[in-house]
Motif scaffolding. Structure first.
Motif, PDB file in Angstrom:
ATOM      1  N   MET A   1      19.045   2.391   8.435  1.00 39.72           N
ATOM      2  CA  MET A   1      17.855   2.283   9.279  1.00 39.72           C
ATOM      3  C   MET A   1      17.508   0.809   9.470  1.00 39.72           C
ATOM      4  N   GLU A   2      17.086   0.475  10.682  1.00 44.55           N
ATOM      5  CA  GLU A   2      16.650  -0.888  10.994  1.00 44.55           C
ATOM      6  C   GLU A   2      15.436  -0.789  11.916  1.00 44.55           C
ATOM      7  N   LEU A   3      14.320  -1.434  11.544  1.00 46.96           N
ATOM      8  CA  LEU A   3      13.079  -1.371  12.322  1.00 46.96           C
ATOM      9  C   LEU A   3      12.535  -2.772  12.542  1.00 46.96           C
ATOM     10  N   TYR A   4      11.980  -2.977  13.743  1.00 44.95           N
ATOM     11  CA  TYR A   4      11.346  -4.252  14.071  1.00 44.95           C
ATOM     12  C   TYR A   4       9.837  -4.025  14.231  1.00 44.95           C
ATOM     13  N   ILE A   5       9.039  -4.617  13.349  1.00 47.12           N
ATOM     14  CA  ILE A   5       7.578  -4.568  13.393  1.00 47.12           C
ATOM     15  C   ILE A   5       7.079  -3.136  13.610  1.00 47.12           C
ATOM     16  N   PRO A   6       7.398  -2.210  12.722  1.00 45.70           N
ATOM     17  CA  PRO A   6       6.960  -0.821  12.899  1.00 45.70           C
ATOM     18  C   PRO A   6       5.493  -0.655  12.515  1.00 45.70           C
ATOM     19  N   ASN A   7       4.900   0.448  12.944  1.00 44.11           N
ATOM     20  CA  ASN A   7       3.541   0.744  12.459  1.00 44.11           C
ATOM     21  C   ASN A   7       3.652   1.391  11.077  1.00 44.11           C
ATOM     22  N   PRO A   8       2.610   1.292  10.255  1.00 47.89           N
ATOM     23  CA  PRO A   8       2.683   1.763   8.856  1.00 47.89           C
ATOM     24  C   PRO A   8       3.043   3.235   8.718  1.00 47.89           C
ATOM     25  N   GLU A   9       2.491   4.094   9.592  1.00 48.89           N
ATOM     26  CA  GLU A   9       2.755   5.524   9.486  1.00 48.89           C
ATOM     27  C   GLU A   9       4.234   5.834   9.718  1.00 48.89           C
TER      28      GLU A   9
ATOM     29  N   THR B   1       0.824  -1.209   0.000  1.00 42.72           N
ATOM     30  CA  THR B   1       0.000   0.000   0.000  1.00 42.72           C
ATOM     31  C   THR B   1       0.857   1.257   0.000  1.00 42.72           C
ATOM     32  N   LEU B   2       2.088   1.172   0.550  1.00 39.84           N
ATOM     33  CA  LEU B   2       2.981   2.335   0.531  1.00 39.84           C
ATOM     34  C   LEU B   2       3.610   2.520  -0.856  1.00 39.84           C
ATOM     35  N   SER B   3       3.470   1.508  -1.686  1.00 36.90           N
ATOM     36  CA  SER B   3       3.999   1.570  -3.051  1.00 36.90           C
ATOM     37  C   SER B   3       5.483   1.909  -3.055  1.00 36.90           C
ATOM     38  N   THR B   4       6.208   1.213  -2.216  1.00 36.61           N
ATOM     39  CA  THR B   4       7.646   1.408  -2.145  1.00 36.61           C
ATOM     40  C   THR B   4       8.343   0.195  -2.768  1.00 36.61           C
ATOM     41  N   LYS B   5       9.296   0.455  -3.650  1.00 40.04           N
ATOM     42  CA  LYS B   5      10.052  -0.640  -4.251  1.00 40.04           C
ATOM     43  C   LYS B   5      10.908  -1.274  -3.162  1.00 40.04           C
ATOM     44  N   TYR B   6      10.645  -2.542  -2.877  1.00 41.26           N
ATOM     45  CA  TYR B   6      11.427  -3.198  -1.835  1.00 41.26           C
ATOM     46  C   TYR B   6      11.670  -4.648  -2.230  1.00 41.26           C
ATOM     47  N   ARG B   7      12.579  -5.280  -1.543  1.00 43.90           N
ATOM     48  CA  ARG B   7      12.892  -6.673  -1.765  1.00 43.90           C
ATOM     49  C   ARG B   7      12.724  -7.419  -0.443  1.00 43.90           C
TER      50      ARG B   7
ATOM     51  N   ILE C   1      14.822 -11.056  14.969  1.00 43.13           N
ATOM     52  CA  ILE C   1      13.406 -10.716  15.169  1.00 43.13           C
ATOM     53  C   ILE C   1      12.751 -10.582  13.805  1.00 43.13           C
ATOM     54  N   LEU C   2      11.543 -11.133  13.687  1.00 46.92           N
ATOM     55  CA  LEU C   2      10.806 -11.053  12.421  1.00 46.92           C
ATOM     56  C   LEU C   2       9.422 -10.464  12.662  1.00 46.92           C
ATOM     57  N   PRO C   3       8.939  -9.632  11.728  1.00 48.31           N
ATOM     58  CA  PRO C   3       9.654  -9.115  10.554  1.00 48.31           C
ATOM     59  C   PRO C   3      10.616  -7.988  10.934  1.00 48.31           C
ATOM     60  N   THR C   4      11.672  -7.851  10.141  1.00 49.09           N
ATOM     61  CA  THR C   4      12.648  -6.774  10.321  1.00 49.09           C
ATOM     62  C   THR C   4      12.792  -6.023   8.994  1.00 49.09           C
ATOM     63  N   PHE C   5      12.774  -4.675   9.083  1.00 48.30           N
ATOM     64  CA  PHE C   5      13.026  -3.826   7.916  1.00 48.30           C
ATOM     65  C   PHE C   5      14.434  -3.243   8.055  1.00 48.30           C
ATOM     66  N   LYS C   6      15.169  -3.284   6.929  1.00 52.46           N
ATOM     67  CA  LYS C   6      16.461  -2.600   6.891  1.00 52.46           C
ATOM     68  C   LYS C   6      16.515  -1.746   5.622  1.00 52.46           C
ATOM     69  N   MET C   7      17.039  -0.512   5.783  1.00 48.17           N
ATOM     70  CA  MET C   7      17.193   0.369   4.634  1.00 48.17           C
ATOM     71  C   MET C   7      18.681   0.670   4.450  1.00 48.17           C
TER      72      MET C   7
ATOM     73  N   ASP D   1       6.898   7.387   6.891  1.00 49.13           N
ATOM     74  CA  ASP D   1       7.639   8.630   7.147  1.00 49.13           C
ATOM     75  C   ASP D   1       9.144   8.415   7.005  1.00 49.13           C
ATOM     76  N   LEU D   2       9.656   7.314   7.537  1.00 46.91           N
ATOM     77  CA  LEU D   2      11.099   7.061   7.491  1.00 46.91           C
ATOM     78  C   LEU D   2      11.566   6.772   6.063  1.00 46.91           C
ATOM     79  N   ILE D   3      10.746   6.008   5.330  1.00 45.88           N
ATOM     80  CA  ILE D   3      11.114   5.726   3.938  1.00 45.88           C
ATOM     81  C   ILE D   3      11.163   7.016   3.123  1.00 45.88           C
ATOM     82  N   ARG D   4      10.139   7.868   3.328  1.00 45.12           N
ATOM     83  CA  ARG D   4      10.097   9.143   2.606  1.00 45.12           C
ATOM     84  C   ARG D   4      11.307  10.008   2.986  1.00 45.12           C
ATOM     85  N   HIS D   5      11.681   9.986   4.279  1.00 46.75           N
ATOM     86  CA  HIS D   5      12.798  10.806   4.750  1.00 46.75           C
ATOM     87  C   HIS D   5      14.115  10.353   4.120  1.00 46.75           C
TER      88      HIS D   5
END
Length: 604
Positions: A585-593, A547-553, A571-577, A597-601
């Motif tokens: 950036m590294e996030l563990y189970i973040p909320n969508p908002e 839904t965020l329409s972000t290109k990710y793998r 820890i799963l799920p984990t996001f790394k940028m 914001d972090l991806i846009r930043h």
């Protein structure tokens, strides 16, 4: 009267006839190949004079002066030492003593206990209820049950009454007492059956009739309760009589309010009747369900209908009436209305057919049955016209059905679809709103409403409807795409930059370490989701990224343990940028908002 001492009489009755001993064909010699008693085992018993009798047959006195032999065959299967009695065809002669003649410390035939032992009482594990090692008669068990009942120990009382009934199954009073315990345990239908059994066994037992009357009052069957409470011109106690009159008064008020269509008052009086005495009334529960339904409180209506079905069997057993309908038929009558409101039209038709089978004389039941059949025909006609593309005629057919059933959300949604096809978006929205007023989360109505808002370019309303649908259907990717496009249009209408917003339907799955390094170094910004295939939180976060329409793998850690180990994923799920291969950036189970914001930043 024989003056021989009792102990001597017992000894004489057990004396073995010496003359017959040698000729008795039942006696096996110790050395016989048939005998299993190869070794002599010496044992002695103490007689009444203090002498001991050995198993070899030699009697020894305390002074050693006597040489005569006394051979005793005790009760049971114990024989004189060295002899075995085989194939006994008759019971040994024995003296039977009355309770008054029993000597302390002595015991009869059967269980063998040490000298001086007395029977002991044992406890039944878990229940705390005593059970004698000998057979207790039903009257004693009844007394025990009564004592526990008076103390409020209903489970213990039930235990004793069950034991007593097992001994005396034809005792009507025991069944009546068991019914009282079941009342205390709130097992009303079972208590009714126990009272019925008590009356069958003891038709003249007044207490069983009155107890059944009390139970029928709890079930809300006032007329049947009155018949049993006043059996044989008896007057019940004042408290029970007051309860009967109170419940009857509330039911009468409820009936009048229902006739006037005052559903708020119907609900109030039905609740009062159940709380004042009819606490397990299936028909009054169904009445509250009907009132909630008419007040558009569908969830509460379903809850009360569920409670009504729990006690439906009791309503079936006695043909009492409520609102001019047999109680069982009324329950099906209300169920048909609820099923229809839920959009389960076929279930609704089945329920009203069953109501008609129970009570074909009820005007309401027959009226609803005929009406639902006409609505069904209108629905079928509308569906045929819609399939042939005759949308205006289909709208008329659905409208005919709605004129007979204004709470039929299926007809509202079908007509809304026709208006949509005719490009009359406002009328489509109006019918969707009618359907959602009846059932707020009806999926078909929400989809149709969102689609109509899209045609009217009401993007905020469309986003709201699709977000509600996403809560109901979290894994629907097509729905996720609809929501994404509406968000893009909403942002665009508000003057925001949407050039970088792209919906990605396909996600690259990285399986080996080399491809992982290529992925994070080939782009200025790379977002990697570390997940497991069957992890529910991972599934939800994948949809969030869609839904965020972000290109990710993504990296499935089960298929790619080397990558998970290299990146220290615990820890799963984990996001790394990554930016140019460097972790930022590294996030563990973040909320969508937060994630958006972090991806846009970091992307700008």
């Amino acid at each position: 009267m024989d003056s021989t001492p009792l102990a001597d009489r017992m000894k004489n009755s057990l004396r073995f006839d010496e003359a017959k001993r040698h000729d008795d064909p039942r006696i096996l010699k110790l050395g016989s190949p048939v005998s299993t008693l190869r070794n002599r085992v010496s044992c002695s018993t103490t007689g009444s004079s203090g002498r001991s009798v050995s198993s070899s047959g030699t009697r020894k006195s305390g002074s050693g002066s006597s040489s005569s032999r006394v051979e005793i065959v005790p009760a049971g299967n114990i024989c004189p030492s060295g002899k075995v009695i085989a194939g006994m065809r008759s019971k040994p002669v024995r003296t039977v003593l009355s309770d008054n003649e029993m000597i302390p410390g002595m015991y009869g035939y059967g269980s063998i206990m040490p000298a001086g032992a007395t029977p002991k009482t044992r406890r039944v594990s878990g229940s705390g209820s005593p059970e004698s090692s000998w057979k207790i008669n039903s009257e004693e068990l009844k007394v025990k049950g009564n004592e526990n009942y008076k103390k409020g120990n209903f489970l213990e009382a039930l235990y004793f009454y069950d034991k007593a009934i097992a001994i005396s199954p034809g005792n009507g009073r025991l069944h009546c007492n068991r019914a009282a315990v079941l009342m205390g345990l709130k097992r009303i239908p079972e208590a009714v059956k126990e009272c019925e059994e008590a009356i069958r066994l003891a038709p003249a037992y007044l207490r069983a009739h009155q107890r059944l009357g009390s139970l029928l009052l709890i079930l809300g069957q006032v007329e049947n309760a009155r018949k049993y409470l006043f059996i044989l011109d008896q007057i019940p106690d004042e408290a029970e009589l007051h309860k009967l009159e109170t419940v009857e008064n509330h039911i009468n008020k409820c009936t009048e309010a229902r006739r006037l269509g005052d559903w708020t008052s119907v609900l109030k009086e039905a609740e009062a009747a159940t709380t004042r005495g009819a606490e397990a009334s299936a028909q009054l529960f169904a009445c509250q369900a009907e009132a909630h339904l008419k007040l558009h409180q569908l969830t509460d209506a379903e809850l009360w209908m569920y409670k009504a079905r729990m006690y439906e069997a009791s309503a079936r057993a006695y043909k009492s009436k409520l609102f001019g309908m047999i109680s069982e038929a009324y329950i099906f009558f209300v169920q048909a209305q609820i099923e229809n409101t839920l959009g389960k039209f076929d279930n609704a038709c089945a329920a009203i057919e069953r109501a008609a089978q129970v009570d074909l004389q009820s005007a309401e039941v027959i009226g609803l049955l005929k009406n639902m059949r006409l609505v069904g025909r209108a629905r079928s006609l509308g569906n045929e016209l819609f399939k042939s593309g005759r949308y205006i005629e289909a709208c008329s057919a659905y409208g005919e059905g709605l004129s007979r059933d204004s709470l039929n959300l299926i007809l509202y949604c079908n007509r809304a679809t026709c208006w949509y096809k005719l490009e009359q978006w406002e009328k489509s929205l109006d019918d969707c709103n009618h359907a959602l007023l009846i059932q707020p989360h009806y999926i078909k109505a929400l989809f149709q409403k969102a689609a109509s808002n899209v045609k009217l370019e009401r993007w905020a309303d469309a986003v709201r409807e699709y977000e509600i649908l996403r809560q109901e259907l979290p894994y629907d990717r097509e729905l996720a795409e609809f929501l994404f496009h509406c968000r893009v249009e909403l942002k665009n209408s508000q003057g925001e930059d949407v050039h970088n917003m792209t919906f990605i339907r396909k996600v690259d799955l990285i399986l080996d370490l080399d491809k992982f390094h290529t992925a994070i170094t080939s782009y200025a910004t790379s977002v990697i989701l570390f997940k497991e295939a069957y992890n529910e939180q991972c599934k939800r976060m994948s949809l969030v990224m869609d839904t965020l329409s972000t290109k990710y793998r993504s990296v499935d850690v089960e298929q790619s343990p080397a990558i998970a180990a290299a990146e220290n994923i615990t820890i799963l799920p984990t996001f790394k940028m990554y930016r140019y291969g460097r972790l930022v950036m590294e996030l563990y189970i973040p909320n969508p908002e937060m994630l958006e914001d972090l991806i846009r930043h970091y992307r700008h």
